[in-house]
Design a protein around this motif. Structure first.
Motif, mmCIF file in Angstrom:
data_model
loop_
_atom_site.group_PDB
_atom_site.id
_atom_site.type_symbol
_atom_site.label_atom_id
_atom_site.label_comp_id
_atom_site.label_asym_id
_atom_site.label_seq_id
_atom_site.Cartn_x
_atom_site.Cartn_y
_atom_site.Cartn_z
ATOM 1 N N VAL A 157 -57.516 19.094 -6.710
ATOM 2 C CA VAL A 157 -56.624 18.328 -7.587
ATOM 3 C C VAL A 157 -55.177 18.820 -7.445
ATOM 4 O O VAL A 157 -54.241 18.024 -7.362
ATOM 5 N N VAL A 161 -53.720 17.512 -4.236
ATOM 6 C CA VAL A 161 -53.331 16.105 -4.356
ATOM 7 C C VAL A 161 -52.004 15.991 -5.105
ATOM 8 O O VAL A 161 -51.113 15.238 -4.698
ATOM 9 N N TRP A 162 -51.844 16.747 -6.195
ATOM 10 C CA TRP A 162 -50.577 16.734 -6.928
ATOM 11 C C TRP A 162 -49.431 17.178 -6.029
ATOM 12 O O TRP A 162 -48.357 16.601 -6.051
ATOM 13 N N GLN A 184 -48.488 14.522 -3.469
ATOM 14 C CA GLN A 184 -47.775 13.420 -4.115
ATOM 15 C C GLN A 184 -46.402 13.829 -4.640
ATOM 16 O O GLN A 184 -45.622 12.985 -5.065
#
Length: 133
Positions: free
Chosen positions: A114, A117-118, A121
């Motif tokens: 997670v 992914v942060w 992005q």
């Protein structure tokens, strides 16, 4: 009528946080020294990075230390369960400790994926001091 255009906010370079998340994931797959390299990189980079990257580095450092402490507790319980399993009393402890170790692995992997992914992005880590994701 005058138009004012706000200057775009420069996007922080999160390459190092992406590398650290990747090293943590590699360590969870069996290359354990990768986590040591990753946490060292996070500690060194924490002081010189912007606010978004600093949040990610805090999240990574907490993931490392909490995971290490929980794994140490599980290792002690596995050792005690293995010794006590000679008289059959340790078998339930051994089973619970192994399941706990698996839960720690899943927790750490989830936090790393997670967070990765942060970082990809460009998003900040919403709760870097949390135990959850």
């Amino acid at each position: 009528m005058t138009e004012t255009s706000a200057a775009p906010v420069p996007r922080e370079d999160l390459t190092l946080s992406i590398i650290v998340y990747t090293l943590f994931i590699i360590s969870l797959l069996g290359v354990f020294p990768a986590a040591l390299v990753g946490v060292f990189m996070a500690y060194v980079s924490k002081g010189t990075s912007g606010p978004v990257a600093t949040g990610h580095f805090r999240f990574q450092i907490r993931t490392f230390w909490i995971g290490l402490a929980a794994a140490a507790v599980a290792a002690v319980a596995i050792f005690a369960g293995a010794i006590l399993s000679v008289i059959l009393i340790g078998i339930p402890l051994l089973i619970v400790a192994v399941l706990f170790l698996g839960a720690i692995w899943v927790w750490a992997l989830l936090r790393c994926v997670v967070g990765l992914v942060w970082s990809i992005q460009g998003a900040p880590c919403p709760r870097p001091d949390s135990l959850t994701v």
